[in-house]
Structure formats: structure tokens, C-alpha cells
Enzyme design. Sequence first.
Site, PDB file in Angstrom:
ATOM      1  CG  ASP A   1      -0.247   2.027  -5.744  1.00 49.71           C
ATOM      2  OD1 ASP A   1      -1.289   1.513  -6.005  1.00 49.71           O
ATOM      3  OD2 ASP A   1       0.473   1.594  -4.837  1.00 49.71           O
TER       4      ASP A   1
ATOM      5  N   GLY B   1       0.770  -1.064  -0.083  1.00 52.40           N
ATOM      6  CA  GLY B   1      -0.113  -0.200   0.114  1.00 52.40           C
ATOM      7  C   GLY B   1       0.710   1.295  -0.077  1.00 52.40           C
ATOM      8  CB  ALA B   2       1.106   4.286  -2.091  1.00 51.34           C
TER       9      ALA B   2
ATOM     10  CG  ASN C   1      -5.377   2.012  -6.961  1.00 48.60           C
ATOM     11  OD1 ASN C   1      -4.686   1.976  -6.095  1.00 48.60           O
ATOM     12  ND2 ASN C   1      -6.679   1.489  -6.966  1.00 48.60           N
TER      13      ASN C   1
HETATM   14  O1  MRU Z   1       0.227  -4.075  -4.780  1.00 45.08           O
HETATM   15  P1  MRU Z   1      -0.061  -3.560  -3.337  1.00 45.08           P
HETATM   16  O2  MRU Z   1      -1.171  -4.360  -2.573  1.00 45.08           O
HETATM   17  O3  MRU Z   1       0.791  -2.566  -2.767  1.00 45.08           O
HETATM   18  O4  MRU Z   1      -1.076  -2.228  -4.101  1.00 45.08           O
HETATM   19  C1  MRU Z   1      -1.999  -1.304  -3.378  1.00 45.08           C
HETATM   20  C2  MRU Z   1      -2.781  -0.444  -4.101  1.00 45.08           C
HETATM   21  O5  MRU Z   1      -2.962  -0.536  -5.396  1.00 45.08           O
HETATM   22  C3  MRU Z   1      -3.542   0.404  -3.429  1.00 45.08           C
HETATM   23  O6  MRU Z   1      -4.785   0.719  -3.856  1.00 45.08           O
HETATM   24  C4  MRU Z   1      -2.686   1.914  -3.288  1.00 45.08           C
HETATM   25  O7  MRU Z   1      -1.403   1.861  -2.771  1.00 45.08           O
HETATM   26  C5  MRU Z   1      -3.310   2.891  -2.257  1.00 45.08           C
HETATM   27  S1  MRU Z   1      -3.579   2.409  -0.638  1.00 45.08           S
HETATM   28  C6  MRU Z   1      -3.827   3.592   0.400  1.00 45.08           C
END
Ligand code: MRU
Length: 325
Positions: A224, A46-47, A234
Amino acid sequence: MRRTIDWADGAIVIIDQTALPGEFRLLELRTVSELVDAVKRLAVRGAPALGAAGALGVALSAHQNGDVHHDADRIAHARPTAVNLAWGVERALKELPNGPHAVLAEALALLDEDERLNKAASRHAAEIVLAECPRRPLRLLTHCNAGRLATVGWGSALGVVWHLHARGLVEEVLVDETRPLLQGARLTAWELAQENVPYRVQPDSAAAAAMARGMVDCVLVGADRIAANGDVANKIGTYGLAIAAKHHGVPFVVVAPSSTVDGKLADGTGITIEERDAGELTGSTPADAPVFNPAFDVTPFDLITAVVTEHGPLRDAGRSPGRRR
Ligand code: MRU
């Protein structure tokens, strides 16, 4: 409530997101290599949480008198798409001339800010949802996990749900399972259950049909990386959701802290999209089936009702003044 990622006794402590929902387990990361591995395996993901991981990783290296610049580079490149990771690394690195304690203090300040900024962004977004969607209570749809687990605390897109649920305004949340790693089915469903928010998990492929059947008042997702014109990277599948939402006249709202905005990129075409291992898909394919496994996609700003940070909606990005979808 425990933070998704924190610092304790000279180590980075994370909630191991690969073990949820079956097991709530903490992992102590005592070396930069352990951190990089945890980022690559999505034990922390998650970003905004990756931003915290970046800053704490630099603090860890500085505390261990490591080759901090080399370590910083390894951490920043552990995953390419979420701009927050390199942003967190850079922010902590700037304090290196002031010594390890200053680096750690900066990283911990970033962690403190995260919850505050996500709360503010999601509060702004909740007001936009209420203005855009007349029906009460609301039927929301989300993709991937943009909750507490994707941040240090609170969450971005799910943060909107927390605000609205506290006011008794949520009928249900439809949760895309989010193939192939099931961040929706495993993590978002777990968070919603903990907060007693009514939800149903659906296959990703049911989202357009749910909109066609009038079951969705608003789509809420995180981000992201957001380009200067408002294009949004995203989780893979977000772009398709946005097309379906536009087709059905369903508002589509993106929520993120401003650390996710990459002002250096004019538009989304410059965003590097992580491609992940074929093994994430080949469990039920013929042996050695060739695979296309992008972890993210880019949604053009034109398809988005609002991109919302702690400062409110991005206004002038990419489209003519005053234009709404
Ligand atoms: O591959 P991930 O699980 O890290 O991807 C995360 C996402 O795409 C989320 O939607 C994004 O990071 C926003 S989290 C607040």
C-alpha cells in the site's frame, strides 16, 4: 475481462467487492460522495485500484462543475495508508487548468497504464521467484488480495501467479483468509478459482505452521505504501508473515507498481496506519469489547527478499550493497 474500475456514461463503474464471492455486481457511482463512501466501505479497494478511483473521482467532480479542489481533498483523505489514492488525485488535478476533458483523459490514461505496469512488475517478480526458489512446481502463499480486483486489471502479487501458472509452474497457492474483512478468503480465492489455479484457504494463523512444515516455497504480497528505504506497508498480518518467512528461510517478495513508492518518506515509521471500526471485530466478542483494529502494518526492508516494481527490484533501498537475506 471487465476492469475493476472504469468510466461509463458520465459515471464511475466499479465491481462491488463487498458482494463477492456471492454476487458479481456492478455499482455506478454518480457523485463524489458515493465514491468516497465506496472507498471507505472497501467496495473498491487495493492500492492501485484506489489510484484509479482517485483520478476518476477528480474527473467526476470536474465533469459536474463541482468544487474540484474540495472534492479532491475529500477523496484523497478517504483512506490514509495507500499512497496511490492521493497520487491518482494529484495526477488528475494537474490537468484541471486544461478543462474537464483533459482531466478525464488523464484519468483514463492512468487506468490504461495500470494493467501494463502491473504486468511488467509481476513479470520481473516471477523471474525473481524462479531464481530464488528451486522447487518445481511452486507452492506459493499470499495474504489479502493483490489480484485483478485490487488493481484496474491483472494484479500485482497475484499477477506473478498468473505468469507462473501460464507456464505450468504452480502446484498450489495457500491463501490467508485475511481477517477481519476476509479479502483472501472472499476475493483471492474467487480469482484463483476463476483461473483454475489450485489453492487452499487457510486461517491467517496457519501461515507460520505451513512454513515450518515445508509447505511454502515463496510468500508473495502487494503493498500500500513503500518508503524510500524499502519498508513496506501492507495488509495487517504481512509483518508477522515476513518474520515467519525469515525464520524459515522462505523468500518473501513484494510486488507493486512504482506509484506505490512514496519517495518522500525516508522509512516506514512515517506511514499513517488506518485504524478501522471496532464493529469489524465485535461480532463474537462481549458487547462493547474494546478493540485494536489496524488495517495495515509495516514490514522492514530487512525482512524482504525483493520489492519489485515495473522497473525491477528496488536495489539500494536501506541495506548495504549486494546484501541478500
Ligand atoms: O484494505 P485493503 O483491502 O484495501 O488492503 C489492500 C492490501 O493491503 C493489498 O495487499 C495492497 O493494496 C496491494 S493490492 C495490489
